[in-house]
Motif scaffolding. Structure first.
Motif, mmCIF file in Angstrom:
data_model
loop_
_atom_site.group_PDB
_atom_site.id
_atom_site.type_symbol
_atom_site.label_atom_id
_atom_site.label_comp_id
_atom_site.label_asym_id
_atom_site.label_seq_id
_atom_site.Cartn_x
_atom_site.Cartn_y
_atom_site.Cartn_z
ATOM 1 N N UNK B 36 -14.384 67.356 -38.750
ATOM 2 C CA UNK B 36 -13.126 66.784 -38.692
ATOM 3 C C UNK B 36 -13.221 65.278 -39.617
ATOM 4 N N UNK B 38 -10.851 61.721 -40.324
ATOM 5 C CA UNK B 38 -9.989 60.994 -39.858
ATOM 6 C C UNK B 38 -9.710 59.617 -41.012
ATOM 7 N N UNK B 40 -8.197 55.682 -41.022
ATOM 8 C CA UNK B 40 -7.614 54.568 -40.188
ATOM 9 C C UNK B 40 -7.306 53.462 -41.167
ATOM 10 N N UNK B 44 -4.690 50.071 -37.439
ATOM 11 C CA UNK B 44 -4.088 50.853 -36.674
ATOM 12 C C UNK B 44 -5.156 52.028 -35.842
ATOM 13 N N UNK B 45 -4.750 52.638 -35.370
ATOM 14 C CA UNK B 45 -5.387 53.814 -34.666
ATOM 15 C C UNK B 45 -5.907 54.719 -35.785
ATOM 16 N N UNK B 46 -6.844 55.592 -35.333
ATOM 17 C CA UNK B 46 -7.119 56.725 -36.524
ATOM 18 C C UNK B 46 -6.312 57.667 -36.511
ATOM 19 N N UNK B 48 -5.848 61.809 -37.572
ATOM 20 C CA UNK B 48 -6.406 63.303 -37.867
ATOM 21 C C UNK B 48 -5.897 63.573 -39.294
ATOM 22 N N UNK B 89 -13.422 58.528 -41.625
ATOM 23 C CA UNK B 89 -14.467 58.678 -40.571
ATOM 24 C C UNK B 89 -14.507 60.331 -40.683
ATOM 25 N N UNK B 91 -16.317 63.559 -38.235
ATOM 26 C CA UNK B 91 -16.841 63.794 -37.046
ATOM 27 C C UNK B 91 -17.381 65.337 -36.757
ATOM 28 N N UNK B 93 -20.144 68.092 -34.085
ATOM 29 C CA UNK B 93 -20.906 67.785 -32.856
ATOM 30 C C UNK B 93 -22.269 68.080 -33.096
ATOM 31 N N UNK B 100 -20.060 64.971 -29.047
ATOM 32 C CA UNK B 100 -19.644 64.743 -30.621
ATOM 33 C C UNK B 100 -19.923 63.058 -31.198
ATOM 34 N N UNK B 102 -19.644 60.486 -34.764
ATOM 35 C CA UNK B 102 -18.807 60.048 -35.862
ATOM 36 C C UNK B 102 -19.701 59.708 -36.841
ATOM 37 N N UNK B 103 -19.190 59.725 -38.084
ATOM 38 C CA UNK B 103 -19.762 58.764 -39.131
ATOM 39 C C UNK B 103 -19.746 57.426 -39.109
ATOM 40 N N UNK B 104 -20.668 56.615 -39.970
ATOM 41 C CA UNK B 104 -20.336 55.512 -39.931
ATOM 42 C C UNK B 104 -19.001 54.638 -40.504
ATOM 43 N N UNK B 105 -18.400 55.559 -41.079
ATOM 44 C CA UNK B 105 -17.254 55.241 -41.798
ATOM 45 C C UNK B 105 -17.379 54.858 -43.465
#
Lengths: 120, 111
Positions: B36, B38, B40, B44-46, B48, B89, B91, B93, B100, B102-105
């Motif tokens: 997935x 995201x 950001x 602000x919030x991430x 999808x 980012x 994401x 599993x 789960x 996440x990548x480092x961004x």
């Protein structure tokens, strides 16, 4: 319309327990397939998944934090609570709650986040 | 250090196409777990952007697309716009971590 909002203290002392509440609307956590998770983000750093609770009360935790985390739900209040014990300055972060997209393990709606600082 | 590796930054001029990679291993992306993405925006919030490798939630422009091959996934953005400047980012599993990740961004700069 789905909304989520985090609430809790902005400042905690090291060794204290943090309790965060996620209050949501627009869906029911008793509906098949639904879930609410917690994700945090230290200042200037990447996202980190913490915990997830499903409609059937199954709970999943980050292995690295499992011993410190507890996630619960109150379906009647549309709330999910996360507790994190033994807070440390490295736990300083913005904490987000987010809804699980039904049928997917992605997070489709997020709260605005709440910044928690762990400091004496 | 995340188990999903993303380039720290990418950039492109308005109108161009950019891609952001997300490299994993045999315990996550390579094991068949979905990816997935995201977005950001600053402060602000991430949000999808792409779920289950290739799907866009309602309201996400078709300028954004996702793909997956082997142990890697990619996010492509075509017709780059100034408003796309954000952190992105991935994401997935991870079975060895049983959770789960996440990548480092990746910070996207629109020149």
């Amino acid at each position: 319309q789905i909304t989520l909002k985090e609430s809790g203290p902005t400042l905690v002392k090291p060794t204290q327990t943090l309790t965060l509440t996620c209050t949501f609307s627009g869906f029911s956590l008793s509906a098949n397939g639904m879930g609410v998770g917690w994700i945090r983000q230290p200042p200037g750093k990447a996202l980190e998944w913490l915990a997830l609770i499903y409609w059937d009360d199954e709970k999943r935790y980050s292995p690295s934090l499992k011993t410190r985390l507890t996630i619960t739900k109150d379906t009647s209040k549309n709330q999910v609570v996360l507790t994190m014990t033994n807070m440390d300055p490295v736990d300083t972060a913005t904490y987000y709650c987010a809804s699980r997209r039904s049928g997917s393990e992605s997070f489709d709606y997020w709260g605005q986040g709440t910044l928690v600082t762990a400091s004496s | 250090q995340s188990v999903l590796t993303q380039p720290p930054s990418v950039s492109g001029a308005p109108g161009q196409r950019v891609t952001i990679s997300c490299t994993g291993s045999s315990s996550n992306i390579g094991a068949g777990y979905v990816v997935h993405w995201y977005q950001q925006l600053p402060g602000t919030a991430p949000k999808l952007l792409i779920y289950d490798n290739t799907n866009r939630p309602s309201g996400v422009p078709d300028r954004f697309s996702g793909s997956k091959s082997g142990t890697s996934a990619s996010l492509a953005i075509t017709g780059l716009q100034a408003e796309d400047e954000a952190d992105y980012y991935c994401q997935s599993y991870d079975s060895s971590l049983s959770g789960w990740v996440f990548g480092g961004g990746t910070k996207l700069t629109v020149l």
